[in-house]
Every structure is written in C-alpha cells, then in structure tokens.
Design a protein around this motif. Structure first.
Motif, PDB file in Angstrom:
ATOM      1  N   PHE A  51      -5.927 -13.108  -2.425  1.00 36.57           N
ATOM      2  CA  PHE A  51      -7.245 -12.708  -1.934  1.00 36.57           C
ATOM      3  C   PHE A  51      -8.252 -12.599  -3.082  1.00 36.57           C
ATOM      4  O   PHE A  51      -9.428 -12.892  -2.904  1.00 36.57           O
ATOM      5  CB  PHE A  51      -7.151 -11.399  -1.156  1.00 36.57           C
ATOM      6  CG  PHE A  51      -6.309 -11.528   0.088  1.00 36.57           C
ATOM      7  CD1 PHE A  51      -6.610 -12.473   1.044  1.00 36.57           C
ATOM      8  CD2 PHE A  51      -5.221 -10.702   0.292  1.00 36.57           C
ATOM      9  CE1 PHE A  51      -5.842 -12.612   2.194  1.00 36.57           C
ATOM     10  CE2 PHE A  51      -4.456 -10.822   1.430  1.00 36.57           C
ATOM     11  CZ  PHE A  51      -4.760 -11.781   2.387  1.00 36.57           C
ATOM     12  N   SER A  52      -7.784 -12.212  -4.250  1.00 42.23           N
ATOM     13  CA  SER A  52      -8.704 -12.148  -5.391  1.00 42.23           C
ATOM     14  C   SER A  52      -9.140 -13.557  -5.807  1.00 42.23           C
ATOM     15  O   SER A  52     -10.282 -13.766  -6.211  1.00 42.23           O
ATOM     16  CB  SER A  52      -8.072 -11.404  -6.567  1.00 42.23           C
ATOM     17  OG  SER A  52      -6.897 -12.052  -6.985  1.00 42.23           O
ATOM     18  N   ALA A  55     -11.750 -14.584  -3.424  1.00 47.60           N
ATOM     19  CA  ALA A  55     -13.014 -13.916  -3.733  1.00 47.60           C
ATOM     20  C   ALA A  55     -13.740 -14.656  -4.856  1.00 47.60           C
ATOM     21  O   ALA A  55     -14.968 -14.812  -4.813  1.00 47.60           O
ATOM     22  CB  ALA A  55     -12.762 -12.460  -4.113  1.00 47.60           C
ATOM     23  N   ARG A  59     -17.356 -16.387  -4.693  1.00 51.85           N
ATOM     24  CA  ARG A  59     -18.404 -16.026  -5.647  1.00 51.85           C
ATOM     25  C   ARG A  59     -19.025 -17.261  -6.286  1.00 51.85           C
ATOM     26  O   ARG A  59     -20.215 -17.296  -6.566  1.00 51.85           O
ATOM     27  CB  ARG A  59     -17.845 -15.104  -6.731  1.00 51.85           C
ATOM     28  CG  ARG A  59     -17.971 -13.658  -6.364  1.00 51.85           C
ATOM     29  CD  ARG A  59     -17.632 -12.744  -7.521  1.00 51.85           C
ATOM     30  NE  ARG A  59     -16.811 -11.660  -6.997  1.00 51.85           N
ATOM     31  CZ  ARG A  59     -15.529 -11.469  -7.238  1.00 51.85           C
ATOM     32  NH1 ARG A  59     -14.879 -12.276  -8.056  1.00 51.85           N
ATOM     33  NH2 ARG A  59     -14.871 -10.482  -6.698  1.00 51.85           N
ATOM     34  N   VAL A  64     -20.652 -12.960  -2.042  1.00 53.34           N
ATOM     35  CA  VAL A  64     -19.949 -11.834  -2.647  1.00 53.34           C
ATOM     36  C   VAL A  64     -19.416 -10.942  -1.534  1.00 53.34           C
ATOM     37  O   VAL A  64     -20.188 -10.333  -0.793  1.00 53.34           O
ATOM     38  CB  VAL A  64     -20.880 -11.038  -3.578  1.00 53.34           C
ATOM     39  CG1 VAL A  64     -20.130  -9.867  -4.194  1.00 53.34           C
ATOM     40  CG2 VAL A  64     -21.438 -11.932  -4.663  1.00 53.34           C
ATOM     41  N   VAL A  65     -18.103 -10.932  -1.395  1.00 55.34           N
ATOM     42  CA  VAL A  65     -17.433 -10.062  -0.425  1.00 55.34           C
ATOM     43  C   VAL A  65     -16.219  -9.446  -1.096  1.00 55.34           C
ATOM     44  O   VAL A  65     -15.677  -9.985  -2.063  1.00 55.34           O
ATOM     45  CB  VAL A  65     -17.003 -10.818   0.848  1.00 55.34           C
ATOM     46  CG1 VAL A  65     -18.195 -11.245   1.672  1.00 55.34           C
ATOM     47  CG2 VAL A  65     -16.147 -12.002   0.509  1.00 55.34           C
ATOM     48  N   HIS A  66     -15.777  -8.330  -0.560  1.00 50.34           N
ATOM     49  CA  HIS A  66     -14.617  -7.636  -1.107  1.00 50.34           C
ATOM     50  C   HIS A  66     -13.340  -8.322  -0.627  1.00 50.34           C
ATOM     51  O   HIS A  66     -13.308  -8.947   0.423  1.00 50.34           O
ATOM     52  CB  HIS A  66     -14.640  -6.171  -0.665  1.00 50.34           C
ATOM     53  CG  HIS A  66     -13.797  -5.307  -1.536  1.00 50.34           C
ATOM     54  ND1 HIS A  66     -12.470  -5.087  -1.290  1.00 50.34           N
ATOM     55  CD2 HIS A  66     -14.085  -4.620  -2.662  1.00 50.34           C
ATOM     56  CE1 HIS A  66     -11.980  -4.301  -2.212  1.00 50.34           C
ATOM     57  NE2 HIS A  66     -12.940  -3.999  -3.069  1.00 50.34           N
ATOM     58  N   GLU A  67     -12.292  -8.170  -1.411  1.00 47.56           N
ATOM     59  CA  GLU A  67     -11.017  -8.810  -1.085  1.00 47.56           C
ATOM     60  C   GLU A  67     -10.452  -8.326   0.243  1.00 47.56           C
ATOM     61  O   GLU A  67      -9.833  -9.102   0.980  1.00 47.56           O
ATOM     62  CB  GLU A  67     -10.005  -8.547  -2.201  1.00 47.56           C
ATOM     63  CG  GLU A  67     -10.394  -9.183  -3.511  1.00 47.56           C
ATOM     64  CD  GLU A  67      -9.529  -8.715  -4.665  1.00 47.56           C
ATOM     65  OE1 GLU A  67      -8.439  -8.181  -4.419  1.00 47.56           O
ATOM     66  OE2 GLU A  67      -9.967  -8.880  -5.808  1.00 47.56           O
ATOM     67  N   THR A  69     -12.126  -7.528   2.843  1.00 47.36           N
ATOM     68  CA  THR A  69     -12.863  -8.224   3.894  1.00 47.36           C
ATOM     69  C   THR A  69     -12.268  -9.613   4.115  1.00 47.36           C
ATOM     70  O   THR A  69     -12.089 -10.047   5.257  1.00 47.36           O
ATOM     71  CB  THR A  69     -14.347  -8.354   3.508  1.00 47.36           C
ATOM     72  OG1 THR A  69     -14.868  -7.055   3.261  1.00 47.36           O
ATOM     73  CG2 THR A  69     -15.146  -9.048   4.599  1.00 47.36           C
ATOM     74  N   ILE A  70     -11.930 -10.278   3.036  1.00 47.84           N
ATOM     75  CA  ILE A  70     -11.318 -11.602   3.130  1.00 47.84           C
ATOM     76  C   ILE A  70      -9.958 -11.503   3.815  1.00 47.84           C
ATOM     77  O   ILE A  70      -9.628 -12.308   4.687  1.00 47.84           O
ATOM     78  CB  ILE A  70     -11.181 -12.240   1.734  1.00 47.84           C
ATOM     79  CG1 ILE A  70     -12.557 -12.427   1.099  1.00 47.84           C
ATOM     80  CG2 ILE A  70     -10.456 -13.574   1.817  1.00 47.84           C
ATOM     81  CD1 ILE A  70     -12.511 -12.783  -0.371  1.00 47.84           C
TER      82      ILE A  70
END
Length: 79
Positions: A51-52, A55, A59, A64-67, A69-70
């Motif tokens: 997930f990182s 992200a 980006r 830009v979303v948080h991991e 959220t993904i």
C-alpha cells in the motif's frame, strides 16, 4: 421553558427524515479519486505492490491519499 401549543413533533420528525433521505441519495453517485487509476492500482496490488508503494505511485500522479484509504478502496473492489 417556552412551549408552543401548535408545535407538532411527529410532523417535524417526518420532515427531518425526508430531508435526511434526500441527502443520502445525493451521495450515492460520489466517485473516489482513486477510480481514475483503478485498473492500474488493482494490477499493481495483484503483482505484489504494498500500500505504501501504491501511495507513491499515486503521489507521482499528484494524488495524495493515505495508505489506509488505498487499502479500503482495494479491498472493497477485490472482495
């Protein structure tokens, strides 16, 4: 306390519930920013991307979303 005799609580509750139902129906068509890159995200995840890493991929595309959220987005579509 000020009490009015012409206040109908049952009618007021019904009116508020109708407004709430109408607002809920409006939000159904809301789309995620991730939907635009959905195919790529799912393929990358299936190939082993974390997930990182996803992200970082987003980006690079100015999203830009948080991991977390993904992860929620992917689990919703894969399951």
């Amino acid at each position: 306390m000020y009490i009015t005799e012409d206040f109908d609580a049952a009618a007021e509750v019904q009116r508020l519930n109708e407004i709430r139902r109408a607002r809920r129906k409006q939000c159904v068509t809301r789309r995620s920013r991730l939907d635009k890159h959905g195919f790529e995200l799912i393929r990358l995840y299936q190939e082993g991307a974390t997930f990182s890493a996803l992200a970082i991929y987003l980006r690079e595309r100015r999203i830009v979303v948080h991991e977390t959220t993904i992860s929620r987005w992917i689990k919703k579509r894969i399951a």
